[in-house]
Design an enzyme around this catalytic site. Structure first.
Site, short mmCIF file in Angstrom:
data_model
loop_
_atom_site.label_atom_id
_atom_site.label_comp_id
_atom_site.label_asym_id
_atom_site.label_seq_id
_atom_site.Cartn_x
_atom_site.Cartn_y
_atom_site.Cartn_z
CG ASP A 66 -2.26 -0.81 1.01
OD1 ASP A 66 -2.17 -1.47 -0.02
OD2 ASP A 66 -3.00 -1.10 2.10
N GLY A 67 1.89 1.22 0.73
CA GLY A 67 2.77 2.38 0.97
C GLY A 67 3.41 2.90 -0.67
CB THR A 178 -8.12 0.83 6.53
OG1 THR A 178 -7.63 1.08 5.20
CG2 THR A 178 -9.64 0.34 6.47
#
Length: 283
Positions: A66-67, A178
């Protein structure tokens, strides 16, 4: 689609091993592909530039987690090219594809069997400054240096909302709900939503709660003094990357960015299904 760029996390795809396989696979199927590097640091001499991305690019495959996808998304936001994340890490809400399924995913993309989701982004700047930056997950105002809380006035569309004594304020998108916002007690919301989440971080107040605002709202955060010296300093972080300092009297403005991040989706899995799967792995 036939024209791709592959952006790889330099620490998770060492020596471009998977990237080279993907580029060769796409070219074998009659498409074009170009491999680029992304570093863990958001600002790096080795980071790819917008000029490195061909004008005919139809999709950007992001290898990492995700990063890595978030860094790529904010870097290419003006191009509005759809991105697809390939998860080479652990917990990935944005990365639908795993390494084992990446070639099947490419087949689907090249056969135009995909959908896109628009995700809102945030843009922030210090009042009086012409320099701004976008974030996909969140923009955070947080303390710097000594272990002391900040005093922050928050305004929404020019109207005073509240004064917070806290470690900081997290302003998050639905995509970022999230992330850090959730860790600070913020709500989890559907990432396709058009809203902005405001969450105090470690507020020195028993009643401080998150607030869900409209995506059209403008948030302004003012740094106040709690000490006679007026020497408090705060930092601004965009998606975890600290880029600026704020002093007493400074005001920082956050609103929805003009552009969206487009995420390629291969399956019509509901957000709740994805949430159950991801959260279940860490329960």
């Amino acid at each position: 689609m036939k024209h791709f760029v592959v952006i790889a996390n330099a620490y998770k795809d060492r020596d471009f091993a998977l990237t080279n396989k993907i580029v060769a696979y796409i070219e074998q199927k009659g498409g074009t592909a170009k491999g680029l590097m992304s570093n863990v640091e958001a600002i790096s001499d080795n980071e790819f530039e917008l000029e490195d991305i061909p004008q005919d690019t139809q999709c950007i495959l992001v290898l990492g987690g995700d990063g890595t996808l978030i860094r790529a998304a904010t870097r290419v936001e003006t191009l509005e090219i759809p991105l697809m994340g390939v998860n080479l890490g652990t917990l990935g809400y944005l990365c639908e594809v795993e390494e084992a399924t990446v070639f099947d995913a490419i087949d689907s993309l090249m056969a135009d069997k995909y959908m896109t989701e628009d995700r809102i982004m945030l843009i922030g700047h210090k009042r009086g400054s012409e320099t701004s930056r976008v974030a996909l997950n969140d923009i955070v105002i947080h303390r710097k240096g000594n272990l002391q809380i900040l005093s922050l006035n928050v305004y929404v569309n020019g109207e005073f909302l509240n004064n917070y004594h806290a470690d900081g304020i997290i302003v998050a998108t639905p995509t970022g709900s999230t992330g850090y916002s959730m860790s600070a007690g913020g709500p989890i919301v559907d990432p396709k939503g058009d809203m902005i989440l405001l969450t105090p971080n470690n507020a020195h107040n028993l009643t401080s709660k998150s607030i869900v605002l409209s995506g059209d709202d403008e948030i302004e955060i003012e740094i106040l003094s709690r000490r006679e010296q007026n020497d408090e300093l705060a930092c601004v972080s965009y998606d975890g990357d600290t880029t600026a300092e704020l002093a007493v009297g400074d005001r920082f403005v956050i609103s929805r960015a003009a552009n969206h991040t487009k995420i390629c989706k291969l399956h019509q899995r509901s957000f709740l299904e994805i949430l159950r799967k991801k959260m279940g792995n860490y329960s």
